[in-house]
Design an enzyme around this catalytic site. Structure first.
Site, PDB file in Angstrom:
ATOM      1  N   HIS A  43      -7.121   3.552  28.317  1.00  0.00           N
ATOM      2  CA  HIS A  43      -8.504   3.112  28.517  1.00  0.00           C
ATOM      3  C   HIS A  43      -8.544   1.807  29.322  1.00  0.00           C
ATOM      4  CE1 HIS A  43     -12.740   2.258  27.118  1.00  0.00           C
ATOM      5  NE2 HIS A  43     -12.315   1.030  27.376  1.00  0.00           N
ATOM      6  N   GLU A  44      -7.769   0.826  28.885  1.00  0.00           N
ATOM      7  CA  GLU A  44      -7.755  -0.471  29.571  1.00  0.00           C
ATOM      8  C   GLU A  44      -7.183  -0.356  30.975  1.00  0.00           C
ATOM      9  OE1 GLU A  44      -9.218  -3.190  28.513  1.00  0.00           O
ATOM     10  OE2 GLU A  44      -9.837  -2.042  26.742  1.00  0.00           O
ATOM     11  N   ASP A 137     -17.458  -1.899  25.759  1.00  0.00           N
ATOM     12  CA  ASP A 137     -18.042  -1.515  27.040  1.00  0.00           C
ATOM     13  C   ASP A 137     -19.548  -1.315  26.940  1.00  0.00           C
ATOM     14  OD1 ASP A 137     -15.524  -1.573  28.164  1.00  0.00           O
ATOM     15  OD2 ASP A 137     -15.133   0.532  27.770  1.00  0.00           O
TER      16      ASP A 137
END
Length: 292
Positions: A43-44, A137
């Protein structure tokens, strides 16, 4: 080696994550934790790769057991469209992971039990990161939306207020409504801690926003917005009316009813270059008009 140092992110592990790693060895849950960390890192990595495309300055990626944070100096200083793309690149990675997992289980690379665990964690993290709470997010997207409706300082402060209230609500829900779990409790505490830190550095973030505008004065923003302020106001009070994505003309209203005009750069010059922090905008308006 220098090229790889510039391309590969510096990854740090949160102390809580190290504690969970130790616990997982003794409880036999290391496989689940490894899957979780892989999803979080992937994800990062989406944020990181998109940020590199726009040449963002990235310090590091911090991983913890429920998520991660890409530490950058660029939030609030880049165009809204650019920040939206960097933020959305993280959640998009989960869609990629769904495809990878489906192909892997169909080809027998992973077992159905690992597939089920992977899909559960991927979905959980995907939904969790879209919650409107900083530094998730969803919280960052909400902050960007607020900044299109209100001045930057007001939008930034209100997004922190909202996040703190949402964190307290989640914490209360985890303690009262749902059965207590240590992971949920630690998660809520982590979010509260992050928002507390965000509040503590609010002046630094706002100053960074202003300094970036001052440094990019030779690349003016196309849209212009007018601000009307009384002559006795300070520069910081004037700056609190600044919107991101706009340049500003400041109309200074004097006690006698006269109006003088200053542009945004003049105000920023008096603050950052001339260091006239304590002067009123009226006094500086007189100086500006007398020197032109």
């Amino acid at each position: 080696m220098t090229m790889w140092n510039n391309l590969l992110p510096k990854v740090h592990f949160h102390p809580i994550l190290l504690l969970f790693l130790l616990i997982s060895f003794f409880t036999g849950t290391f496989m689940q934790l490894a899957i979780l960390l892989f999803i979080v890192f992937f994800h990062e990595l989406g944020h990181y790769i998109m940020a590199l495309q726009f040449k963002w300055r990235i310090k590091k990626i911090m991983l913890w057991v429920f998520g991660g944070v890409m530490d950058t100096e660029e939030h609030g200083t880049r165009p809204v469209r650019e920040e939206v793309l960097v933020i959305c690149a993280g959640p998009f990675q989960h869609i990629v992971l769904y495809v990878i997992a489906l192909v892997a289980v169909d080809t027998g690379v992973i077992s159905s039990s690992i597939f089920d665990t992977f899909m559960y964690y991927n979905t959980t993290i995907f939904i969790f990161n879209l919650l409107p709470v900083l530094p998730l997010d969803g919280g960052k997207l909400l902050q960007l939306l607020m900044s299109t409706k209100w001045p930057y300082k007001m939008a930034y402060y209100r997004s922190i207020y909202f996040s703190l209230i949402a964190c307290l609500f989640l914490l209360g829900t985890s303690l009262v409504v749902q059965p207590f779990t240590l992971s949920t409790f630690l998660l809520c505490l982590f979010l509260l801690f992050e928002n507390k830190n965000e509040w503590k550095k609010r002046y630094y973030v706002f100053t960074r926003f202003l300094l970036k505008r001052f440094e990019t004065r030779h690349n003016p923003i196309g849209r212009t917005r007018s601000i009307r302020v009384k002559a006795e106001k300070s520069l910081l009070e004037v700056f609190s009316h600044f919107y991101r994505g706009w340049s500003h003309n400041i109309h200074i209203i004097y006690p006698n009813g006269s109006i003088k005009l200053m542009n945004e750069y003049d105000c920023l010059y008096w603050y950052f270059e001339a260091k006239r922090y304590k002067d009123t905008v009226g006094d500086l308006g007189d100086l500006t008009n007398n020197t032109k």
